[in-house]
Scaffold this motif. Structure first.
Motif, PDB file in Angstrom:
ATOM      1  N   ARG A 183       0.854  -1.187   0.000  1.00  0.00           N
ATOM      2  CA  ARG A 183       0.000   0.000   0.000  1.00  0.00           C
ATOM      3  C   ARG A 183       0.893   1.242   0.000  1.00  0.00           C
ATOM      4  O   ARG A 183       1.992   1.251   0.571  1.00  0.00           O
ATOM      5  N   LEU A 184       0.400   2.289  -0.632  1.00  0.00           N
ATOM      6  CA  LEU A 184       1.212   3.483  -0.841  1.00  0.00           C
ATOM      7  C   LEU A 184       1.364   4.328   0.424  1.00  0.00           C
ATOM      8  O   LEU A 184       2.395   4.964   0.628  1.00  0.00           O
ATOM      9  N   ALA A 185       0.340   4.368   1.266  1.00  0.00           N
ATOM     10  CA  ALA A 185       0.425   5.118   2.517  1.00  0.00           C
ATOM     11  C   ALA A 185       1.511   4.496   3.400  1.00  0.00           C
ATOM     12  O   ALA A 185       1.618   3.274   3.507  1.00  0.00           O
ATOM     13  N   HIS A 186       2.318   5.345   4.037  1.00  0.00           N
ATOM     14  CA  HIS A 186       3.465   4.846   4.777  1.00  0.00           C
ATOM     15  C   HIS A 186       3.961   5.903   5.750  1.00  0.00           C
ATOM     16  O   HIS A 186       3.536   7.060   5.710  1.00  0.00           O
ATOM     17  N   ASP A 187       4.897   5.519   6.600  1.00  0.00           N
ATOM     18  CA  ASP A 187       5.563   6.434   7.521  1.00  0.00           C
ATOM     19  C   ASP A 187       6.768   7.047   6.806  1.00  0.00           C
ATOM     20  O   ASP A 187       7.708   6.327   6.443  1.00  0.00           O
ATOM     21  N   PRO A 188       6.771   8.372   6.572  1.00  0.00           N
ATOM     22  CA  PRO A 188       7.883   8.996   5.841  1.00  0.00           C
ATOM     23  C   PRO A 188       9.248   8.762   6.478  1.00  0.00           C
ATOM     24  O   PRO A 188      10.275   8.820   5.791  1.00  0.00           O
ATOM     25  N   ARG A 189       9.277   8.486   7.769  1.00  0.00           N
ATOM     26  CA  ARG A 189      10.558   8.273   8.450  1.00  0.00           C
ATOM     27  C   ARG A 189      11.186   6.938   8.108  1.00  0.00           C
ATOM     28  O   ARG A 189      12.352   6.695   8.433  1.00  0.00           O
ATOM     29  N   ARG A 190      10.415   6.065   7.456  1.00  0.00           N
ATOM     30  CA  ARG A 190      10.904   4.718   7.192  1.00  0.00           C
ATOM     31  C   ARG A 190      11.144   4.442   5.708  1.00  0.00           C
ATOM     32  O   ARG A 190      11.195   3.285   5.289  1.00  0.00           O
TER      33      ARG A 190
ATOM     34  N   ILE B 137      23.059  16.085   5.372  1.00  0.00           N
ATOM     35  CA  ILE B 137      21.769  16.514   5.913  1.00  0.00           C
ATOM     36  C   ILE B 137      20.722  16.114   4.892  1.00  0.00           C
ATOM     37  O   ILE B 137      20.765  16.516   3.742  1.00  0.00           O
ATOM     38  N   ASP B 138      19.780  15.285   5.317  1.00  0.00           N
ATOM     39  CA  ASP B 138      18.777  14.767   4.409  1.00  0.00           C
ATOM     40  C   ASP B 138      17.391  15.052   4.960  1.00  0.00           C
ATOM     41  O   ASP B 138      16.905  14.346   5.838  1.00  0.00           O
ATOM     42  N   LEU B 139      16.755  16.104   4.450  1.00  0.00           N
ATOM     43  CA  LEU B 139      15.422  16.447   4.904  1.00  0.00           C
ATOM     44  C   LEU B 139      14.353  15.618   4.211  1.00  0.00           C
ATOM     45  O   LEU B 139      13.240  15.507   4.694  1.00  0.00           O
ATOM     46  N   GLY B 140      14.699  15.050   3.066  1.00  0.00           N
ATOM     47  CA  GLY B 140      13.725  14.236   2.352  1.00  0.00           C
ATOM     48  C   GLY B 140      12.470  15.028   2.027  1.00  0.00           C
ATOM     49  O   GLY B 140      12.537  16.155   1.550  1.00  0.00           O
ATOM     50  N   ALA B 141      11.338  14.426   2.276  1.00  0.00           N
ATOM     51  CA  ALA B 141      10.052  15.070   2.011  1.00  0.00           C
ATOM     52  C   ALA B 141       9.048  14.510   3.005  1.00  0.00           C
ATOM     53  O   ALA B 141       9.305  13.543   3.694  1.00  0.00           O
TER      54      ALA B 141
END
Length: 236
Positions: A189-196, A231-235
């Protein structure tokens, strides 16, 4: 394309005909397709840069991008695509130089639009006026829907694969689009925890097409030794 001397098909024309025949027979036109994330971005104010212009690779990010391209020495990279943003075009440059390719700008692999763009996300999350943006993290409510990102990424991936003339295809993109593609091909599934998200700076997620579907076959972190300094802020 014909040979100017005798009117017969040139070598490149015969090769293209062979590729088209392989495609007609359902044979694989490329060896692998690789989703490459950009390197570290110079971002001293630590904002979520999203699609904002003028965010470029840092010196460390340049080294990361070089490491990613160098990891493919000895392979045959035959096609190179990049998101239109500066950080991805700059991350594609070492690939272009090393393999003698002209990058194709592919708008479908761009970073998603985001309501927190240009701000410090942690600070915004403490602002009650912004809480309405967080009402549905499974869509998500603060930016482009995950389903939309997945659809455009898989469309770009499929087209790049079909247009390939063999060898390895490289697409330089962003964390969330790459992660959406990875979860899509895995049937998650596409929904997920952005930290992972498993998509570090300058990482390479590799796909193959088997039958009528793509599968992930490899994941590499060529810049692993540089990640601790980054430094990785990602999204979000």
């Amino acid at each position: 394309m014909s040979d100017p001397a005798d009117g017969r098909p040139s070598a490149s024309g015969r090769f293209r005909h062979d590729v088209e025949e392989q495609r007609r027979l359902g044979q694989v036109p490329a060896d692998r397709l690789h989703l490459v994330r950009h390197g570290e971005v110079h971002n001293p104010t630590r904002v979520l840069y999203g699609r904002l212009p003028d965010f470029h690779l840092s010196d460390l990010g340049q080294r990361m991008a070089e490491a990613a391209a160098a990891s493919f020495d000895g392979r045959e990279v035959t096609a190179l695509y990049s998101s239109p943003l500066e950080r991805t075009q700059e991350s594609a440059a070492p690939w272009a130089s090393r393999f003698g390719l002209e990058p194709t700008i592919e708008n479908r692999v761009i970073e998603p639009a985001n309501s927190f763009e240009g701000s410090n996300v942690r600070r915004q999350l403490r602002n009650p006026q912004k809480w309405a943006l967080l009402v549905n993290p499974w869509l998500p409510s603060w930016g482009e829907p995950f389903a939309s990102i997945s659809k455009r990424m898989m469309s770009a991936i499929s087209d790049a694969w079909d247009l390939s003339e063999g060898g390895d295809v490289v697409i330089v993109s962003h964390q969330l689009p790459i992660w959406m593609a990875a979860r899509t091909v895995a049937g998650q599934r596409l929904a997920h925890d952005p930290r992972r998200r498993r998509c570090t700076l300058s990482s390479i997620t590799s796909l193959e097409k088997r039958g009528d579907r793509f599968v992930e076959v490899d994941y590499q972190e060529p810049a692993r030794d540089l990640l601790a300094q980054s430094i990785d802020l990602g999204a979000v």
